[in-house]
Design a protein around this motif. Sequence first.
Motif, short mmCIF file in Angstrom:
data_model
loop_
_atom_site.label_atom_id
_atom_site.label_comp_id
_atom_site.label_asym_id
_atom_site.label_seq_id
_atom_site.Cartn_x
_atom_site.Cartn_y
_atom_site.Cartn_z
N HIS A 1 0.81 -1.10 0.03
CA HIS A 1 0.10 0.02 -0.30
C HIS A 1 1.02 1.02 -0.08
O HIS A 1 2.16 1.50 1.18
N ASP B 1 -1.94 7.12 2.35
CA ASP B 1 -2.91 8.36 1.72
C ASP B 1 -1.60 10.17 2.30
O ASP B 1 -1.40 10.50 1.67
N SER C 1 -6.26 9.85 -1.44
CA SER C 1 -7.88 8.47 -1.02
C SER C 1 -7.59 8.01 -2.49
O SER C 1 -7.94 9.05 -3.02
N THR C 2 -7.47 6.52 -2.68
CA THR C 2 -7.63 6.18 -3.53
C THR C 2 -9.38 6.56 -3.35
O THR C 2 -10.32 6.08 -5.06
N ALA C 3 -10.23 6.17 -2.42
CA ALA C 3 -11.78 6.83 -2.68
C ALA C 3 -12.07 7.75 -3.83
O ALA C 3 -13.09 8.04 -4.65
N ASP D 1 -4.34 -5.53 2.72
CA ASP D 1 -4.93 -5.07 4.18
C ASP D 1 -6.45 -5.42 3.78
O ASP D 1 -6.52 -5.26 2.62
N ASN D 2 -7.25 -5.80 4.25
CA ASN D 2 -8.87 -5.72 3.78
C ASN D 2 -9.63 -4.96 3.15
O ASN D 2 -10.53 -4.66 2.79
N THR D 3 -9.22 -3.43 4.32
CA THR D 3 -9.29 -2.24 3.29
C THR D 3 -9.19 -1.89 1.83
O THR D 3 -10.49 -1.61 1.37
N LEU D 4 -8.63 -2.07 1.47
CA LEU D 4 -8.23 -1.90 -0.01
C LEU D 4 -9.10 -3.51 -0.95
O LEU D 4 -9.96 -3.18 -2.15
N GLY E 1 -11.46 -5.23 0.06
CA GLY E 1 -12.49 -5.51 -0.02
C GLY E 1 -13.39 -4.13 -0.48
O GLY E 1 -14.36 -4.14 -0.24
N SER E 2 -12.82 -3.03 -0.69
CA SER E 2 -13.42 -2.12 -1.89
C SER E 2 -13.65 -2.44 -3.01
O SER E 2 -14.14 -1.43 -4.03
#
Length: 592
Positions: A154, A157, A163-165, A233-236, A238-239
Motif C-alpha cells: 500500500h 495517503d 485516497s483511492t476513494a 489489508d482488507n480495507t483496499l 474489500g473495496s
Amino acid sequence: MQPTSPLAALRSLLKERELDGMLIPRADAHQSEYCAPYDTKLEFISGFDGSAGLALILADRALLFVDGRYQVQARQQVNLSEFEIHHLHDEPIHLWIHENLPAGKRIAFEPMLFVNSQYEQLRTSGCDLVAVNDDPINDIWTNRPAAPRGVIHHMPDDISGESTASKRARVAEALKREGVDYLALTLPDNIAWLLNVRGSDISMSPVPLSFALVKNDGDVEWFVDEAKLPKLDNTLLGSLKTHPADAFLARCAQLAAGKRFLLDGDNAGVAVRFAVEQGGGEIKWQADPVTLMKANKNSTELEGFRASHVQDGAAWVNFLAWLSHEVPLREAAGKPITELEAQEKQLAFRQECNNFWEQSFGTISASASNAAMCHYHSAPETNFAITSKEFYLNDSGGQYYNGTTDATRTMNFGQLDAQRRLHYTAVLKGFLSLITLQFPQGTQGHQIDAFARRPLWELGLDYDHGTGHGVGHCMLIHENPHRMAKKVNPWPMLPGNVLTIEPGYYLAGSHGIRIENQVEVIASRPGFCQFASLTLIPIDLSAVDLSLLNEQEIAWLDEYHQQVRETLSPLVSGEARPWLIEATAPVRTQRL
C-alpha cells in the motif's frame, strides 16, 4: 536435426502454421518500457536488450527496427549476418512492409502486444495480419523465466496525497462526462496511482503488473495474480473485486453487450478491442483520463519530490567528491577507477539515504566513447577506465519512498581539446536556454524543444533523443503523457507537472555529453509558467568555455550553485564539503 537457434526455431514454427512472418515487439501486455525477463521476447529472438524495438521475422530475412538511441547498441548486440538493422521512425514498419513485401503475406502478431494505433497502421501495409493468442514464442523458449509475482504494498495517503476513494470518484465523474460505462486500464502505473499501491514485478519499476476495469460509478474490478496480495489489508481488497489476471479479456467480453468502453488507442492492447467487439460492446477511443490526473502532481507529491532530491543530491555530491579525488590518484597508480566500480560506489552512497528504496533505472556509467551510446550500460567486457583524458557521463536516479529522481552529469578530470570544450559548452547553453525559459501556461513540449537544441544547431549538430520526459511519483522514471521532443506532444504543461531537461551531444567513437536536471513546472507571472529545478547537483564548469556564457546564463548558474551549496553543505560528508564549495563557486571566480 532440431533447430539450433531461436531464429531458426521460430521460422520452423511459422512454416508449420503456414505463416510468412511474425512481428515481435519490445513490449509486454502492459506496454511497459522495461519488461520482466519473462516478457523479453525480442531479446530472446535477436539478442537486442534495449527498451524500444521491433523485429520482423520472415522466411529468408530478419529485420530489427530500433530508434536513434540504439543504432550503435543494436549493431553490437545482434548477429549482423542474421539481422538487418533499420530505423524505427525513419522507416516505419507498415511502410517497409508495403514497399518491400507482396500484398497478402500472412504476418502473425500477438494482439495484446500491439496497441490499436499500431494495429491500424499495420492494416495499411497490405499484409494479411494474423492474430495469434497462444504465445507461440513460448513453444520454442525452453528455459523461459517465470512470470513475475512481486508482492504489492500500500502507498499511504500521507505520501500519495489523496485516497483511492477520492481518485476513483474523480475518474467516475470523468467517465460519466464522456458517456461511457467502463474504462479498461492496462497501464500498471495508472492502476498503481488509482489504487494507491506499489509493486515489485520489474526491478526499478515499482508498479504491479495487472489490469483493471473501472465502472462509471467508481466500482473497480482488479485483475491481478493472487500471489501478489498477501501484504495488502482488507480495507483496499474489500473495496473492489479481484480476479486472476488472465480473466481480463474474457471479462471485458462478458460485460460488453450494450455497454460503452473507453479505450486509449495508444496504450491498450488491440486484444481488448477485439474482446469488447466480440461481446457486442461499443468503444470510445480517447486518452485514458487517469494518465493526465496522475501527471498533475498534488502538493504532497511535490513536497516528496523536493525532499527526495535533497537526499539524492547529497548522495551525488559524496559520490562526485570521491570520484574527483580518486580518479587522478588511481590513474597515476596504474589502477584507474572503472565504470562499474564507479556505479557501485554511487549506489552505496545512495543506500546511505534514509528513504532510498532502489534505483529508478539502470545507471548509465560511461567513459570516453562508451558515452556516445546515450543508453549505454556498462558490462565487464565494455568496462572502460575513467581517466583525466576523457569525459565521464553518469545518468542515474533513485526510487525513494517519497519521490523519484533522475539526473545526468558529464565530468571532466583533465585538459580538454577545443572540440570537446565547444561541444560541452553548446550542450550547457542549450540546457540553460530551456531551464531559464518563461512560457505561456498550456505550452506543449514540442513547442519549446528547440530552445535546448539551438546552440547545437548553430554548430551544425543535434541529438537523436527527446529533450525531456515526465517522471512518476515513486513510480515510472518515464511517465506519460508529457514529453519535450521534436515529435508533437499535444499535452499542455501546467503547474504541478514534473519533467526532465536533458540535452546532449554524442560523437560516435569519441565522446558523449549530457546535462540533465529534473524540474517542476511552476506559475510565474499571470498566464505564464517556468521551471524550478528539483535536482540539486553541481554542474561541472571545468569543461566550459566561460567566455561564451551570457549574463543571464551566468546569473542562473551562480544562483543555482548557491542553492545547491547552502542546501547540501549540512548533509554531505566532511570529506565532500570542500569539494562542494569549490564546485559551486561563482562563475566570476572561475574566470580569473
